[in-house]
Design a protein around this motif. Sequence first.
Motif, PDB file in Angstrom:
ATOM      1  N   SER A 259       8.039  -2.006  -2.342  1.00 55.73           N
ATOM      2  CA  SER A 259       8.406  -0.583  -2.375  1.00 55.73           C
ATOM      3  C   SER A 259       8.721  -0.072  -3.773  1.00 55.73           C
ATOM      4  O   SER A 259       9.210   1.038  -3.926  1.00 55.73           O
ATOM      5  CB  SER A 259       9.605  -0.323  -1.451  1.00 55.73           C
ATOM      6  N   HIS A 260       8.448  -0.881  -4.821  1.00 53.49           N
ATOM      7  CA  HIS A 260       8.727  -0.463  -6.197  1.00 53.49           C
ATOM      8  C   HIS A 260       7.506  -0.706  -7.087  1.00 53.49           C
ATOM      9  O   HIS A 260       6.913  -1.792  -7.060  1.00 53.49           O
ATOM     10  CB  HIS A 260       9.913  -1.242  -6.783  1.00 53.49           C
ATOM     11  N   ASN A 261       7.163   0.304  -7.871  1.00 47.45           N
ATOM     12  CA  ASN A 261       6.126   0.212  -8.894  1.00 47.45           C
ATOM     13  C   ASN A 261       6.734   0.766 -10.177  1.00 47.45           C
ATOM     14  O   ASN A 261       7.522   1.722 -10.116  1.00 47.45           O
ATOM     15  CB  ASN A 261       4.899   1.038  -8.493  1.00 47.45           C
ATOM     16  N   PRO A 262       6.416   0.201 -11.346  1.00 45.70           N
ATOM     17  CA  PRO A 262       7.075   0.666 -12.577  1.00 45.70           C
ATOM     18  C   PRO A 262       6.798   2.125 -12.923  1.00 45.70           C
ATOM     19  O   PRO A 262       7.586   2.746 -13.629  1.00 45.70           O
ATOM     20  CB  PRO A 262       6.549  -0.280 -13.652  1.00 45.70           C
ATOM     21  N   GLU A 263       5.688   2.692 -12.462  1.00 49.17           N
ATOM     22  CA  GLU A 263       5.492   4.135 -12.577  1.00 49.17           C
ATOM     23  C   GLU A 263       5.279   4.686 -11.172  1.00 49.17           C
ATOM     24  O   GLU A 263       4.581   4.092 -10.358  1.00 49.17           O
ATOM     25  CB  GLU A 263       4.330   4.493 -13.497  1.00 49.17           C
ATOM     26  N   LYS A 477       2.326  -0.842   4.426  1.00 44.15           N
ATOM     27  CA  LYS A 477       3.381  -1.847   4.294  1.00 44.15           C
ATOM     28  C   LYS A 477       3.792  -2.098   2.846  1.00 44.15           C
ATOM     29  O   LYS A 477       4.861  -2.643   2.588  1.00 44.15           O
ATOM     30  CB  LYS A 477       2.934  -3.157   4.939  1.00 44.15           C
ATOM     31  N   THR A 478       2.942  -1.733   1.895  1.00 41.52           N
ATOM     32  CA  THR A 478       3.283  -1.956   0.488  1.00 41.52           C
ATOM     33  C   THR A 478       2.902  -0.731  -0.328  1.00 41.52           C
ATOM     34  O   THR A 478       1.927  -0.036  -0.009  1.00 41.52           O
ATOM     35  CB  THR A 478       2.570  -3.212  -0.067  1.00 41.52           C
ATOM     36  N   ILE A 479       3.653  -0.501  -1.387  1.00 38.48           N
ATOM     37  CA  ILE A 479       3.403   0.656  -2.250  1.00 38.48           C
ATOM     38  C   ILE A 479       2.043   0.544  -2.935  1.00 38.48           C
ATOM     39  O   ILE A 479       1.435   1.556  -3.297  1.00 38.48           O
ATOM     40  CB  ILE A 479       4.544   0.787  -3.286  1.00 38.48           C
ATOM     41  N   LYS A 480       1.527  -0.691  -3.065  1.00 34.71           N
ATOM     42  CA  LYS A 480       0.216  -0.867  -3.685  1.00 34.71           C
ATOM     43  C   LYS A 480      -0.896  -0.234  -2.853  1.00 34.71           C
ATOM     44  O   LYS A 480      -1.959   0.112  -3.376  1.00 34.71           O
ATOM     45  CB  LYS A 480      -0.075  -2.353  -3.899  1.00 34.71           C
ATOM     46  N   ASP A 481      -0.662  -0.071  -1.552  1.00 41.25           N
ATOM     47  CA  ASP A 481      -1.685   0.516  -0.685  1.00 41.25           C
ATOM     48  C   ASP A 481      -1.818   2.021  -0.872  1.00 41.25           C
ATOM     49  O   ASP A 481      -2.833   2.599  -0.469  1.00 41.25           O
ATOM     50  CB  ASP A 481      -1.366   0.229   0.788  1.00 41.25           C
ATOM     51  N   ILE A 482      -0.809   2.663  -1.473  1.00 44.76           N
ATOM     52  CA  ILE A 482      -0.861   4.124  -1.571  1.00 44.76           C
ATOM     53  C   ILE A 482      -0.830   4.609  -3.025  1.00 44.76           C
ATOM     54  O   ILE A 482      -0.726   5.800  -3.279  1.00 44.76           O
ATOM     55  CB  ILE A 482       0.274   4.777  -0.737  1.00 44.76           C
TER      56      ILE A 482
END
Length: 505
Positions: A259-263, A477-482
Amino acid sequence: MFESQYIKQRIQKAQDIRDMGFNPYRNDALKNISNQDFIQLFEYLKLSSETKDSSKKYSIAGRVKFLRLMGKACFVKIEDETGILQAYLSQNDLGEDFVFIKKTLEVGDIVNIEGYPFVTQTGELSIHTLGFKILTKSIIPLPEKFHGLTDIELRYRQRYLDLIANPNVKEIFKTRSLVVSNIRKFFEEKGFLEVETPMLHPIPGGANAKPFITHHNALDVERYLRIAPELYLKRLIVGGFEAIFEINRNFRNEGMDHSHNPEFTMIEFYWAYKTYEDLIKLTQELFFYLLEKLNLPKQIKHNESIINFENFRVMPYKKALEEIGNIPKEIIEDEDKLRGFLKQNQVKIDTSMNYGKILAEAFDSFVEPKLIDPIFITDYPIDISPLARRNDNKPEIADRFELFIGGKEIANGFSELNDPLDQLERFKEQVRAKDAGDEEAQYMDEDYIWALGYGMPPTAGEGIGIDRLVMLLTDSKTIKDIILFPAMKPVKMNYDDSILQEAKE
């Protein structure tokens, strides 16, 4: 990645096209209808006694996703942004061009087809091809047809390939675009003005987070990528704007997880002469607006849970610790007992943490994962709310809330602190925390204090995480998907550029 022989074969076919007098990367496309519109327009033919309408000529364009050759005819499935349409090609219609097509056409090529609608003997609406050209020759084979791209790491690292191979991924990002678009419309309809503030800051501020640091060569000074636009937006309230918002990119030099991405992307909005309670009402309106515009029901599935948007509720912070976290009240109210309770339950804390941060650790561990239906948690400890207004009757708490849905924080809002002297003292406390080793503590922003000195009207402000919101509304399920191009750990990719270089020479 792929055996070099297949790439070399495709490169040779591109050269064959050149040798025949055509550019394999041409720029004369004619597309006057999408696949979806074509299908909707001529769906009636499937129920009609007439199985074709040769008086209707249309041009489609897209990528070849399937190719079946049958002597003097072939079927090709063409995909554009809206979907897949079958095309029928025959030597009777195309003459020598058909021989050229059989020799050079492959799955992955981007083509332009002109023809009329008809229904095949198997009942599939198709386009009967009268004109054909290859617009772009694909020289690297796609993943195995119809099986998609299943390597998770490769999907994120090569999103372009993910979008080609997995059509459902496009739908997620179309939804994301609609979410952002409708958020903008909602606030504009409410009379808010969209503004833009700097992304390079002389002082990081607006949130407790570790910043990315860069260097401005011309000024020979350090600059910080924005961790939040808050202090700039509130300067605009001081300047006389009364309802503003910014859809912004923020950067935080912290860990990455599901649920966290650096940007990441947020909307922050500020509303003069309003309170945090007004924001709670506005936020509920926003969610109902989005559900309506996206044609979503009031109950949606997310991570094996059913979230009911008709169950919005409000609960004070300590009450949530007691009733949802199942921590006895006498422990919550006693700092030493709470420290002991957390240590006993293997929650990491250190001696430098004040009472507010200890409460926050307890909340994160015992309450937040259980907050599935939408809930506004209010009455946050003032110790962890350095920019929020102090409650008039209970000075130890802030006039603040956070919205949780699906076990995650979605929004943070509060009545803004507009007392410059109180804000100065809060900043000093943050400086002391930073000196003691807290890398996420806020910096002293003297200009912001000075701005408050001119007078900021009573104001309420809120930030909503758009990435997490999209995760919620698309059941991701993960922020990488969106996020189209999420941050990834560097790895050496197996790109064999020598094949391309050899072909060029």
